[in-house]
Every structure is written in C-alpha cells, then in structure tokens.
Write a protein that holds these residues in place. Structure first.
Motif, PDB file in Angstrom:
ATOM      1  N   GLU A 158       0.841  -1.199   0.000  1.00  0.00           N
ATOM      2  CA  GLU A 158       0.000   0.000   0.000  1.00  0.00           C
ATOM      3  C   GLU A 158       0.872   1.242   0.000  1.00  0.00           C
ATOM      4  O   GLU A 158       0.577   2.231  -0.668  1.00  0.00           O
ATOM      5  N   PHE A 159       1.924   1.222   0.779  1.00  0.00           N
ATOM      6  CA  PHE A 159       2.950   2.250   0.730  1.00  0.00           C
ATOM      7  C   PHE A 159       4.089   1.762  -0.170  1.00  0.00           C
ATOM      8  O   PHE A 159       4.397   0.569  -0.201  1.00  0.00           O
ATOM      9  N   THR A 160       4.721   2.703  -0.866  1.00  0.00           N
ATOM     10  CA  THR A 160       5.907   2.390  -1.658  1.00  0.00           C
ATOM     11  C   THR A 160       7.060   3.220  -1.138  1.00  0.00           C
ATOM     12  O   THR A 160       6.972   4.458  -1.063  1.00  0.00           O
ATOM     13  N   GLY A 161       8.148   2.559  -0.765  1.00  0.00           N
ATOM     14  CA  GLY A 161       9.324   3.253  -0.278  1.00  0.00           C
ATOM     15  C   GLY A 161      10.211   3.717  -1.406  1.00  0.00           C
ATOM     16  O   GLY A 161       9.976   3.435  -2.587  1.00  0.00           O
ATOM     17  N   VAL A 162      11.268   4.428  -1.036  1.00  0.00           N
ATOM     18  CA  VAL A 162      12.212   4.929  -2.038  1.00  0.00           C
ATOM     19  C   VAL A 162      12.951   3.771  -2.698  1.00  0.00           C
ATOM     20  O   VAL A 162      13.242   3.811  -3.896  1.00  0.00           O
ATOM     21  N   ALA A 163      13.259   2.726  -1.940  1.00  0.00           N
ATOM     22  CA  ALA A 163      13.963   1.558  -2.475  1.00  0.00           C
ATOM     23  C   ALA A 163      13.171   0.304  -2.124  1.00  0.00           C
ATOM     24  O   ALA A 163      13.548  -0.459  -1.225  1.00  0.00           O
ATOM     25  N   PRO A 164      12.040   0.062  -2.810  1.00  0.00           N
ATOM     26  CA  PRO A 164      11.140  -1.035  -2.415  1.00  0.00           C
ATOM     27  C   PRO A 164      11.710  -2.423  -2.600  1.00  0.00           C
ATOM     28  O   PRO A 164      11.118  -3.396  -2.132  1.00  0.00           O
ATOM     29  N   GLY A 171      -2.021   0.343  14.466  1.00  0.00           N
ATOM     30  CA  GLY A 171      -2.812   0.840  13.358  1.00  0.00           C
ATOM     31  C   GLY A 171      -2.248   0.560  11.977  1.00  0.00           C
ATOM     32  O   GLY A 171      -2.947   0.688  10.981  1.00  0.00           O
ATOM     33  N   GLY A 172      -0.961   0.226  11.883  1.00  0.00           N
ATOM     34  CA  GLY A 172      -0.374  -0.157  10.605  1.00  0.00           C
ATOM     35  C   GLY A 172       0.135   0.976   9.751  1.00  0.00           C
ATOM     36  O   GLY A 172       0.912   0.745   8.813  1.00  0.00           O
ATOM     37  N   SER A 173      -0.293   2.218  10.033  1.00  0.00           N
ATOM     38  CA  SER A 173       0.188   3.359   9.251  1.00  0.00           C
ATOM     39  C   SER A 173       0.141   4.606  10.118  1.00  0.00           C
ATOM     40  O   SER A 173      -0.622   4.682  11.088  1.00  0.00           O
ATOM     41  N   ALA A 174       0.971   5.587   9.763  1.00  0.00           N
ATOM     42  CA  ALA A 174       0.987   6.860  10.478  1.00  0.00           C
ATOM     43  C   ALA A 174       1.626   7.898   9.581  1.00  0.00           C
ATOM     44  O   ALA A 174       2.416   7.578   8.684  1.00  0.00           O
TER      45      ALA A 174
END
Length: 723
Positions: A234-240, A517-520
């Motif tokens: 769901e989130f994509t990091g800079v270096a996935p 919560g899994g995200s912030a």
C-alpha cells in the motif's frame, strides 16, 4: 567529560577520497561481553580508547587484543578491578567499563589508555504526529521516475536501520501475522535492549538491557523509517526492493545509551550493510567521541552512513555527534507538497468545503457535531477565560499570544462542543493541545485563508439563521504552501557544521506497527534521512562500485536549491546553512554526467583571509565538454541568528574562478580554483552563503555547489578536510 592522552586520528571519508585511499572492508569482529566482573546496576559506564586503529581502518586484530590484555594487567597491578561490559575492535578500539568517576579517572591514567569518554543517554528521534493523510513524497525527489523509467528498486542492496526495531509482520514490509524473524525482506538484525529498557528511567534496574535475536518494534519510529526506505505494498518506499536490517536500540519508551549505539553499528557492519541510517545521537565531545569515530570508520570502510542533521526549532544549531565527524551524510528536512485533509462543510446561506487537521491531544472531530452553530471567540485569541456561555456551540479562535492548550481549555470551560484555531499563514497548522487538565472536546486547525472564509460566512447569510458545520467524513486534497520549503524543525547550521542536502521529512506517511494501526503520518528530520538512505540504495544498485563520497557528490550536485521559507516569494534562495545543497533529485543524480568535488565549500571565518579551494570537475559523458562558472547568493543570517527579525536579504560574497571556461575531455577530470570572501559591506558576525553554479557550453546548469562563510573571526572552521 573527556580525558585524553595522546592523539588518535580517524581519517574522514572526504580526506580518504582526497588522498586516494580506497575503502577496504576488514573482517569485522562483533562486540564480546566480558565474562569477568559484573557491573552493579546504575553504575556509570565509560569508553576507554586504546592506541591502535580499529580493524575496519586497517588495524590488527592481534594487536588490539594485546592492548586490551595490557590494560587488564595494568589495572590489576594498580589494584583496580574494572567491570568490562563490552569489547570493541571493529569500528572503535576500546572497552566499555562500569566504574564510578574517580575510578574511571584512575583507569584513564593507565599507560594503555589513550582517552576516556562517558557513556551517555540518547533519546529516540523527535517526530511530530500529523493527523492527516499525505500524498507520497516520492515524486518530489524523483524516486518514482527512478522506479519506472530507470528500473531501479534497490534490489541487492542491504540497508541497515538503527532505531526502535521493525515490525517485520507488516505486509508492506513483506510480512504476515505468521512471520518469524528473519524474513526475506527484514533479513538481518537483532534486539540490543528489550521492550522495557529505558536509559532515562528513574530506577536503575529499568536501564538494564535484555537483548534477544528478535528486533520487533513497539515504539513505532523504526517501522516508519523502514517503510520510507523499503515499503512495497500500500505504501511504496524509495527503495522497495532493498533488503533491510533492523538493529533495535530503543525499547517501547524511546531512550538508549551510546555504548548500545556503538554495538549496533558494529553489528550492522558485521552483517554487511551497504547503507546505514543512524538515529539522532547525543551532542557533546565532538568528532573524537566513539560513536562519531565509528561512523567515520564505517564511511571509510565503504558503508554509506546517513544521519539526520538534528531536530529542533528554527535557529537551533544542535548537531548529532555522529554528524560532527564528517563521515555520515547529514540530512535536512523539507515539507511535503500535497496534503489530503479531512473535509469540513460550513453553511450559512451558502456552503463552503475546506480542509482541517485534528489536533494531537484531543478527540477527533466527528459527524456527531453536524448542524452545530459556529461562534467567534471574543476576544478573538481566547487566551483568557471566556465570559459567554457557549452552550455547546463550536468556537472559532485565532492563533497567537498563548498556547493552543490554553485556548482549548478556555473553550471547553465555557461550554463549547469543539474549538477551531485559524493559522496566521496559509500553511497547515500541526497543533497539539496536550496538557493538564486534559482537553476533552475536539480541537481542529485551519489555514489562514480557510479561517477567513469561515469568518466571512458567519457574518453573511440570512440574519435569522446561524452558521453551522457538517463533518462529511470525506477528504480534500490541497497543495501545501510550505511544500518544497525547508521544515521549521530542521536545524540551522553554523560556521563548522552544514547539512549536506535535504529530502522530504515533513508530513510523511509510512508503515507503523500493526498493533498501532499499521500506518501513520509523521514529521521529523530522521524521516528525511530515511529518504536519503533509500536514494543511496538506488544509486548503489545502479553503480555498486560507488564510494560513499561519490554517492554524496551525486546527490549534492543534482539537488535543487529551494527558496527561503522566510519569504518564499522574494526570489532569494534558502541558505545552505539550513538546506545544504537543496532537495535531492534521485533521477537526476542517477542520470547525471558531471561530478563536482567537494560537494560543498565552507569558507570559514573571513578574518583568516580569502578562502581558496580546488573544485574537481569530472566529465562522465561520452563527448568533450566546456564548463562555465557563476554563483547565486542565498539568504544571509545575521549575527543574532535566524529569528522573527530576519528579512529576506543576502550578504553577498566576492567569488572568483581561476578559469572562465574549463574544457574537460570525455571521461576526464580537471580542476578549477574558487576563491571566496564576503563583500566589504557584510556585517561582522553574519553568515553568508549561496550556490556555485556549473553550466555546460549550452548554458544548462549541470551541477550546483553550496558555499558558506562567516564574516569576521571565529574558532570554528569546518571539520571536513577539503571543505
């Protein structure tokens, strides 16, 4: 406190490059606990530095062990019985001992000991919780294009995270509820402290580490950093595609000690991390402190070390000790461009829809208040108890004079059902109303423009009606007027310390422990450092042979300087003392064909005379090029520092180049000398700064190099050789 005997020299990465010293990985030796005398809980601990180089810098393991044995013999002969809690050989040659100060001073006087340093407490990185969703910051720094057009993900690169651990069960980090450590994505690491460890706890027993192999996260910060670097879901990091290492040094309450940090750094090196992020280290002792020397040693050994420049208010000159040594990349924070805020509808003859932010420390706004009347505070700032009985209405007040908590409590005690605070600018207001007594009514903030719209609405409409609110439960996307500008919590540099570059760190959404919560969405300079760590992973995937200094140069040369946050419309650029080289552009760094070293020029105090430095221009393209040079001054900082009285002005400099045009053949490099001094009318004690601009024959800018300097005399000069 430091007691020093003799001089120990640790070459910084910049000096190693200057001298042509190639980084060399030595076989690391992990920290070994001592089986002998046990330390009494609560006894102060000390680093004892020995004479020879650590193994990562080419030192001999046998010689180091002989020095440690010699120390023990000397201590025994002197009638001392130190409790050795750790032995370090890889990044720092020395021991950690538990002893009262008088005994530690006696140990420092032994012939084998070169220096004594206190082990100190270290707080977890400061972050601000942001009660909103935020659009991804990847496009701000070109990381999205690096994924799609350049095909880079950080695959095959190991990124270590020294922090509060990582929730490796998180699906965006490749995990599931059944995951056991290590996983495919979080494949390395260990827990150095345990859940209950807290170095600042009142009871000494609470400061006893309980290490184990499982670096799970109960604080949250480490998981957030891990998502910025390498989330893939769901989130994509800079270096996935990067492989992560989790080195947990903070328990659930968020503090640790510097000897634990050093142990984590050595463990990360032993696991072969290519990139390593550091939390905010303590400020004291400077470049000779063991964690600082260890960070420098990591850089020399080929590890790209990334550290936040610090966290603090505008004008704060704090610097982490690990940054002072010159090895790590020092990162400033920029604000995110887009915010996705909760929507609020106000009605009074017409309807307007605006975005708002829930305050920290108060219940969220909800549809329970639909149809509630809006009333304006009298006086507008609501800093004194309100005489009117608000009878469950929503109170609108203005920012200023007193704390948000005071405004909220005054509204609550007057019977309001909620309080709205309008900002004094069009930037989002991240507000906290936490305090005693507790705020039990919703508290939200609006921008200045949206606040003005509410005020106009209450004064218009049918005189028989009242303005009311509706909370639809939807969102509204807005452009942050502060987006792309330096964050107000990113600290200002000084004559000897300047951030290298910047990345998004304000209002960044990412992964969070599933049980929380899994995200912030958080704000902090450490989050900007995480973005740079991801960018370094992309660079190393594309060119594994790059040294840490070359990775830094690529990112600095192609960064985009931002306008000053003091007056964004003035046309004046933010000082490099605040933003370093500017906001990184990962795609430009990976595609660039021109390199300029050093990536930052610090002229130091002008009382020492004009400062001259060689710039090495490398043409990495396939055709010959001719480079031209110019400069652009940036915001000047008065002797009093950066505060409310600062106007958007520059203190110019006299800058000359030894060559007007510099031909550089394809694949070659040449030098040009730049000479820097402040202009004659620059006030004494002020900091001047700007950007050297390198253009190609067609006039296109191919690289920028920030410069800084101090008008007058000072004992401080840049600590990095070559600056």
């Amino acid at each position: 406190m430091m007691v020093r005997r003799g001089v120990g020299v640790v070459l910084g990465a910049a000096l190693a490059l200057t001298l042509g010293i190639a980084p060399a990985h030595a076989s690391p030796t992990p920290v070994e606990p001592d089986p002998g005398v046990e330390a009494t809980p609560g006894t102060p601990r000390w680093f004892l530095q020995m004479g020879s180089q650590a193994t990562a810098l080419g030192g001999s393991q046998g010689r180091i062990e002989a020095e440690h044995s010699a120390f023990e013999r000397e201590a025994a002969a002197a009638g001392l019985e130190p409790a050795i809690t750790a032995r370090h050989t890889t990044l720092f040659n020395g021991l950690v001992v538990a002893a009262e100060e008088d005994a530690a001073t006696e140990l420092a006087a032994l012939p084998s000991v070169q220096a004594l340093f206190p082990v100190v407490g270290v707080q977890a990185p400061e972050v601000r919780a942001v009660a909103t969703e935020v659009a991804p910051a990847l496009e701000m720094m070109g990381a999205g294009r690096a994924h799609t057009d350049l095909g880079l993900s950080g695959a095959g690169v190991r990124v270590g995270i020294i922090d509060s651990g990582v929730d490796y069960h998180h699906p965006d980090l490749g995990g599931s509820a059944d995951s056991e450590f290590p996983t495919e994505r979080v494949a390395f690491g260990q827990d150095f402290v345990g859940d209950s460890f807290a170095s600042f706890a009142p009871a000494p027993t609470a400061a006893t580490p309980a290490p184990d192999p499982d670096p799970d996260d109960c604080l949250g910060h480490g998981t957030h950093v891990a998502g910025i670097i390498g989330a893939n879901g769901e989130f994509t990091g800079v270096a996935p595609g990067a492989t992560l290492g989790s080195y947990r040094v903070f328990g659930c309450t968020g503090s640790t000690t510097s000897d634990i940090l050093l142990g984590a750094m050595e463990a990360a090196f032993a696991d072969g991390m290519d990139v390593l992020t550091l939390p905010t280290p303590p400020v004291h002792e400077g470049s000779s402190y063991p964690t600082t020397a260890a960070a420098d040693a990591l850089s020399q050994a080929g590890v790209v070390v990334v550290a936040p420049a610090g966290n603090g208010a505008v004008g704060d000159e704090r610097r982490g000790a690990a940054v002072e040594g010159g090895g790590p990349i020092s990162v400033a924070s920029f604000e995110n461009n887009l915010l996705v805020q909760s929507a609020l509808i106000a009605s009074h003859g017409e309807e307007i829809t605006i975005g708002y932010l829930d305050a920290t420390g108060a219940p969220p706004l909800s549809s329970d208040l639909d149809g509630t009347e809006i009333v304006l505070a009298d006086p507008a700032i609501a800093c004194e108890p309100l005489e009117e009985d608000l009878g469950g209405r929503v109170l609108v007040t203005k920012r200023g004079t007193c704390s948000f908590h005071v405004k909220a409590i005054n509204a609550q005690q007057a019977g309001a059902s909620a309080v709205v605070v309008t900002n004094d600018s069009d930037s989002p207001l991240y507000m906290t109303v936490a305090g005693e007594p507790a705020v039990t009514i919703p508290a939200i903030s609006l921008t200045r423009s949206d606040g003005a719209a509410i005020l106009r609405l209450t004064e218009g409409g049918d005189a028989d009606d009242t303005a009311t609110i509706t909370v639809p439960g939807s969102t509204i996307t807005m452009t942050d007027p502060a987006g792309g500008l330096i964050s107000d919590f990113s600290p200002l540099g000084n004559a000897s310390q300047v951030p290298d570059l910047g990345a998004p760190g304000g209002a960044i959404p990412s992964t969070y422990p599933l049980e929380r919560g899994g995200s912030a969405t958080l704000s902090g300079v450490t989050l900007a450092a995480a973005s740079v760590a991801g960018a370094a992973a992309l660079a190393l995937e594309g060119s594994p042979e790059l040294t840490p200094g070359e990775v830094l140069a690529q990112l600095q040369n192609t960064a985009t300087p931002a306008p000053t946050a003091v007056a964004p419309g003035s046309g004046i650029q933010e000082t490099p003392l605040h933003q370093g080289a500017g906001l990184i552009r990962v795609d430009a760094a990976l595609e660039g064909t021109t390199s300029v070293l050093p990536g930052l020029v610090n002229a130091g105090p002008s009382a020492e005379g004009p400062y001259s430095a060689p710039l090495t221009i490398a043409n990495m393209s396939g055709s010959d090029e001719t480079y031209r040079f110019s400069y652009v001054p940036a915001l000047g900082i008065p002797a009093a520092g950066l505060g409310e009285a600062v106007t958007a002005s520059t203190f110019d400099a006299d800058i000359t180049f030894s060559e007007a045009d510099l031909p550089v053949p394809a694949g070659a490099q040449r030098e040009v000398t730049v000479t820097v001094s402040p202009s004659a009318d620059a006030p004494t004690g002020a900091m001047y700064s700007g950007f050297l601009v390198v253009s190609d024959r067609g006039g296109d800018v191919v690289a920028t190099v920030p410069y800084t300097g101090l008008v007058g005399a000072s004992n401080a000069r840049a600590s990095r050789p070559g600056w």
